[in-house]
Design an enzyme around this catalytic site. Structure first.
Site, PDB file in Angstrom:
ATOM      1  N   GLY A  67      45.944 -28.851  51.121  1.00  0.00           N
ATOM      2  CA  GLY A  67      46.799 -27.683  51.333  1.00  0.00           C
ATOM      3  C   GLY A  67      47.497 -27.203  50.074  1.00  0.00           C
ATOM      4  N   ARG A 115      43.597 -31.347  54.616  1.00  0.00           N
ATOM      5  CA  ARG A 115      43.197 -32.203  53.502  1.00  0.00           C
ATOM      6  C   ARG A 115      44.277 -32.264  52.427  1.00  0.00           C
ATOM      7  NH1 ARG A 115      40.284 -31.716  48.811  1.00  0.00           N
ATOM      8  NH2 ARG A 115      40.662 -29.469  48.975  1.00  0.00           N
ATOM      9  N   PHE A 143      40.840 -32.688  58.223  1.00  0.00           N
ATOM     10  CA  PHE A 143      40.849 -31.218  58.297  1.00  0.00           C
ATOM     11  C   PHE A 143      42.013 -30.687  57.459  1.00  0.00           C
ATOM     12  CE2 PHE A 143      41.964 -27.079  59.812  1.00  0.00           C
ATOM     13  CZ  PHE A 143      40.749 -26.471  60.077  1.00  0.00           C
ATOM     14  N   SER A 185      37.350 -26.823  49.372  1.00  0.00           N
ATOM     15  CA  SER A 185      37.746 -27.087  50.752  1.00  0.00           C
ATOM     16  C   SER A 185      36.526 -27.017  51.676  1.00  0.00           C
ATOM     17  CB  SER A 185      38.807 -26.069  51.177  1.00  0.00           C
ATOM     18  OG  SER A 185      39.257 -26.325  52.478  1.00  0.00           O
ATOM     19  N   TYR A 218      46.026 -16.592  50.407  1.00  0.00           N
ATOM     20  CA  TYR A 218      46.518 -17.977  50.583  1.00  0.00           C
ATOM     21  C   TYR A 218      47.550 -18.313  49.502  1.00  0.00           C
ATOM     22  CZ  TYR A 218      46.145 -23.116  51.027  1.00  0.00           C
ATOM     23  OH  TYR A 218      46.410 -24.460  51.191  1.00  0.00           O
ATOM     24  N   MET A 253      52.085 -29.261  59.955  1.00  0.00           N
ATOM     25  CA  MET A 253      50.820 -28.965  60.643  1.00  0.00           C
ATOM     26  C   MET A 253      49.851 -30.142  60.560  1.00  0.00           C
ATOM     27  SD  MET A 253      50.131 -24.881  60.181  1.00  0.00           S
ATOM     28  CE  MET A 253      48.452 -25.048  60.732  1.00  0.00           C
ATOM     29  N   LYS A 263      37.824 -21.719  55.566  1.00  0.00           N
ATOM     30  CA  LYS A 263      38.687 -22.576  54.722  1.00  0.00           C
ATOM     31  C   LYS A 263      39.675 -21.795  53.844  1.00  0.00           C
ATOM     32  CE  LYS A 263      38.110 -25.963  55.838  1.00  0.00           C
ATOM     33  NZ  LYS A 263      38.459 -26.352  57.245  1.00  0.00           N
ATOM     34  N   HIS A 323      34.876 -15.571  61.517  1.00  0.00           N
ATOM     35  CA  HIS A 323      34.561 -15.709  60.087  1.00  0.00           C
ATOM     36  C   HIS A 323      33.502 -14.686  59.664  1.00  0.00           C
ATOM     37  CE1 HIS A 323      36.949 -19.227  59.534  1.00  0.00           C
ATOM     38  NE2 HIS A 323      36.163 -20.073  60.142  1.00  0.00           N
TER      39      HIS A 323
END
Ligand code: A3P
Length: 304
Positions: free
Chosen positions: A268, A266, A264, A147, A202, A241, A56, A117
């Site tokens: 961002g 959600r 998925f 998330s 991120y 996206m 996530k 991961h």
């Protein structure tokens, strides 16, 4: 390889949420733990590219950027298959008849782009031996855990999350799939000094996608003329996206991912944790960050 072929015959009622099983002290999905030997013996090739994250942290976002860069912005090529088929997830051993990420990777021609991961210490050693390029993405712990909680709710193969408070407690002690967030981001941060690893955040990607996409292109040795950069920014922004069936996981049946419980794609955003954490919880996490990331040089932005 078509992942979903044959799923029509699958009995949705037989899908169970995973249990956690520890491998070298790291809790993993029971199916991943059961296949640990197979995973460790995976043969990486020197031209493999690995995209690795704590779950996530923005994996899918970086995957779409990389796929666009590799295909010179050809959106049709990037729409050739859902993300989980374009870039195999090597530590995932899903319900049969869906092939495992390892099987998909092995069936793929080189050069391959793969996803994982795994914490640094559990990565198959061949990635280090072959000196493969790795892109790692990290996200601030508060947004990451929010998330992850919603992802546990919607993904019916993940362990039972419990309520928010229970989830938070388990997350902070690392009793969670793929282990402690603190160990993960720190382990990969330290590894970047010894291996060709591009370590991204991120929050930086949200702040200035152009700057971060340029870093990725440079790391991969790919040309990035301005019109291509603009195309990629547009194609990989959250709103685009979210509507892209090849990136938003809506192609999976609802008995695996139930987007009505939580999509998925959600929110961002950076800072959504403020809607979930109490002041006391937030302060406790700040304290843990100070203790567990001390001396690493890692610094996360909780808001922009
Ligand atoms: P939220 O649940 O906070 O919305 P991963 O791909 O590693 O599973 O990460 C999923 C998280 O990244 C989700 O976060 C998702 O909305 C967010 N995300 C996916 N694509 C994004 C994009 N293009 N821009 C910003 N965030 C994105």
């Amino acid at each position: 390889m078509n992942l979903l072929a044959g799923l029509e015959e699958f009995d949705p009622g037989s899908l169970k949420r995973s249990e956690l099983v520890e491998v070298e002290g790291v809790p993993l999905l029971d199916t991943t733990a059961a296949n640990q030997e197979l995973l460790r013996s995976f043969k990486a090739q020197p031209d493999d590219l690995l995209i690795c994250t704590y779950p996530k942290a923005g994996t899918t976002w970086v995957q779409e950027i990389v796929d666009m860069l590799q295909h010179r912005g050809d959106k049709q090529k990037c729409a050739r298959a859902p993300m989980y088929e374009r870039i195999p997830f090597i530590d995932l051993f899903p319900i049969k008849p869906i092939p495992s990420g390892l099987e998909m990777a092995e069936a793929m021609p080189s050069p391959r782009t793969l996803k994982s991961h795994l914490p640094v210490q559990l990565l198959p050693p061949s990635f280090w031996e072959q000196n493969c390029k790795i892109i790692y993405v990290a996200r601030n712990v508060k947004d990451n855990m929010v998330s992850y909680f919603h992802f546990h709710r919607m993904n019916q193969g993940m362990p039972e999350p419990g309520n928010w408070d229970q989830f938070l407690e388990n997350f902070l002690i690392g009793r969670i799939t793929w282990g402690s967030w603190f160990d993960h981001v720190r382990g990969w941060w330290e590894a970047k000094d010894r291996h060709p690893i591009l370590y991204l955040f991120y929050e930086d990607m949200k702040e200035d996608p152009a700057r971060e996409i340029k870093k990725i292109a440079q790391f991969l040795g790919l040309e990035l003329p301005n019109p291509l950069l603009k195309e990629i920014i547009e194609h990989t922004k959250f709103e685009t996206m979210k509507d892209n069936p090849m990136a938003n996981y809506c192609t999976l049946p609802a008995f695996i991912m139930d987007h009505n419980l939580s999509p998925f794609m959600r929110k961002g955003t950076v800072g959504d944790w403020k809607e979930h954490l109490t002041v006391a919880q937030s302060e406790k996490i700040d304290d843990l960050c100070s203790q567990l990331l001390a001396g690493s040089g890692l610094d996360f932005r909780m808001e922009l």
